[in-house]
Design a protein around this motif. Structure first.
Motif, short mmCIF file in Angstrom:
data_model
loop_
_atom_site.label_atom_id
_atom_site.label_comp_id
_atom_site.label_asym_id
_atom_site.label_seq_id
_atom_site.Cartn_x
_atom_site.Cartn_y
_atom_site.Cartn_z
N VAL A 85 -60.28 -31.61 66.37
CA VAL A 85 -60.65 -31.83 67.76
C VAL A 85 -61.94 -32.63 67.80
CG1 VAL A 85 -61.24 -30.75 69.96
CG2 VAL A 85 -59.62 -29.62 68.42
N ILE A 86 -61.95 -33.73 68.54
CA ILE A 86 -63.14 -34.58 68.68
C ILE A 86 -63.50 -34.65 70.15
CG2 ILE A 86 -64.09 -36.89 68.39
CD1 ILE A 86 -62.26 -37.28 66.01
N ILE A 164 -76.47 -31.00 65.40
CA ILE A 164 -75.76 -32.25 65.13
C ILE A 164 -76.30 -33.34 66.06
CG2 ILE A 164 -73.51 -33.38 65.25
CD1 ILE A 164 -72.31 -30.63 64.51
N ARG A 165 -76.58 -34.51 65.50
CA ARG A 165 -77.18 -35.60 66.28
C ARG A 165 -76.19 -36.68 66.68
NH1 ARG A 165 -81.34 -33.01 68.16
NH2 ARG A 165 -82.74 -32.21 66.55
N ALA A 166 -74.99 -36.64 66.18
CA ALA A 166 -74.00 -37.67 66.52
C ALA A 166 -73.58 -37.54 67.98
CB ALA A 166 -72.79 -37.55 65.60
N ASP A 167 -73.11 -38.64 68.56
CA ASP A 167 -72.67 -38.63 69.95
C ASP A 167 -71.40 -37.82 70.15
OD1 ASP A 167 -74.80 -40.22 70.69
OD2 ASP A 167 -73.67 -42.09 70.46
N VAL A 182 -67.75 -27.63 61.92
CA VAL A 182 -68.27 -28.48 62.99
C VAL A 182 -69.18 -29.52 62.36
CG1 VAL A 182 -69.42 -28.53 65.23
CG2 VAL A 182 -68.29 -26.43 64.47
N THR A 183 -68.91 -30.78 62.65
CA THR A 183 -69.74 -31.86 62.11
C THR A 183 -69.74 -33.03 63.08
OG1 THR A 183 -70.16 -33.19 60.12
CG2 THR A 183 -67.88 -32.99 60.84
N GLY A 184 -70.64 -33.97 62.86
CA GLY A 184 -70.69 -35.14 63.71
C GLY A 184 -69.70 -36.20 63.26
N VAL A 185 -69.13 -36.92 64.21
CA VAL A 185 -68.22 -38.01 63.88
C VAL A 185 -69.04 -39.19 63.35
CG1 VAL A 185 -66.54 -39.66 64.79
CG2 VAL A 185 -66.54 -37.28 65.59
N GLY A 186 -68.73 -39.63 62.15
CA GLY A 186 -69.47 -40.73 61.54
C GLY A 186 -70.79 -40.31 60.92
N ASP A 187 -71.08 -39.02 60.88
CA ASP A 187 -72.32 -38.53 60.29
C ASP A 187 -72.04 -37.21 59.60
OD1 ASP A 187 -74.85 -37.79 59.55
OD2 ASP A 187 -75.59 -37.43 61.57
#
Length: 211
Positions: A85-86, A164-167, A182-187
């Motif tokens: 899920v994004i 998490i700092r990703a958008d 749970v993680t950031g997309v692209g990070d």
């Protein structure tokens, strides 16, 4: 980790760092070091055989390391996810703030093909629902159903989103009671593992269906 969640992060550093022993940093020391990083000034870290030493603007902070072995956290990290899920991180934070207005403990999170629905009820006050559009993959194949509902600590989810700092944020799920990655997309520099709250699903009635 505190037994209910786990956070892993990495960051680049200048210079060579060679330290063969893996030691444990006490939680109060982590809090103190984090406070240093929130200031608008460079922090220099060093390691001795027994201490972590931080220097900032001429001030020194020395923290003794615990001579113990940290649990094997890698053993509990999910090796994959059946459902991905994004969603937008700011939209999730706003939705979470909305439902926490009536209950700051545990919430239901329902995954459908359209996105995420957050729901919370305070039996003496009210109930709140918020929906966030999301990209969902693998739901029907994994659950043979059109939705998946998990119980989560509202505070733990808020901490994860704040870290998490990703958008955009990616959730990796494997079922109702399986750990959630749970993680950031692209990070990939930050990874948070959340354990679902079993009692939330048993205690709360099902949220009302959308009209």
């Amino acid at each position: 980790t505190d037994g209910n969640r786990l956070a892993w992060a990495e960051a680049p550093c200048e210079g060579a760092l060679v330290y063969e022993r893996r030691r444990v940093l006490p939680l109060p020391a982590v809090v103190a070091l984090r406070a240093l990083t929130e200031r608008d000034s460079h922090v220099t870290l060093g390691l001795t055989a027994t201490d972590v030493v931080a220097e900032q603007d001429g001030r020194i902070l020395a923290v003794p390391l615990l001579d113990t072995v940290f649990p094997d956290y890698a053993a509990v990290l999910p090796t994959g996810a059946a459902i991905h899920v994004i969603a937008d991180r700011e939209a999730l934070l706003a939705a979470l703030a909305h439902v926490r207005a009536v209950g700051d403990s545990t919430i239901r999170v329902t995954v459908t093909a359209e996105g995420l629905t957050l729901w919370c009820r305070n039996f003496s006050v009210a109930e709140a629902t918020a929906t966030v559009p999301a990209e969902v993959d693998g739901l029907v194949a994994a659950e043979a159903a059109t939705s998946l509902t998990v119980g989560l600590s509202a505070g733990f989810l808020a901490d994860a989103l704040a870290t998490i700092r990703a958008d955009r944020v990616r959730f990796g799920l494997n079922g109702v009671l399986a750990p959630i990655a749970v993680t950031g997309v692209g990070d990939a520099s930050v990874l948070v593992i959340l354990m679902p709250v079993r009692r939330t699903l048993a205690r709360l009635p099902a949220p009302p269906e959308a009209p």
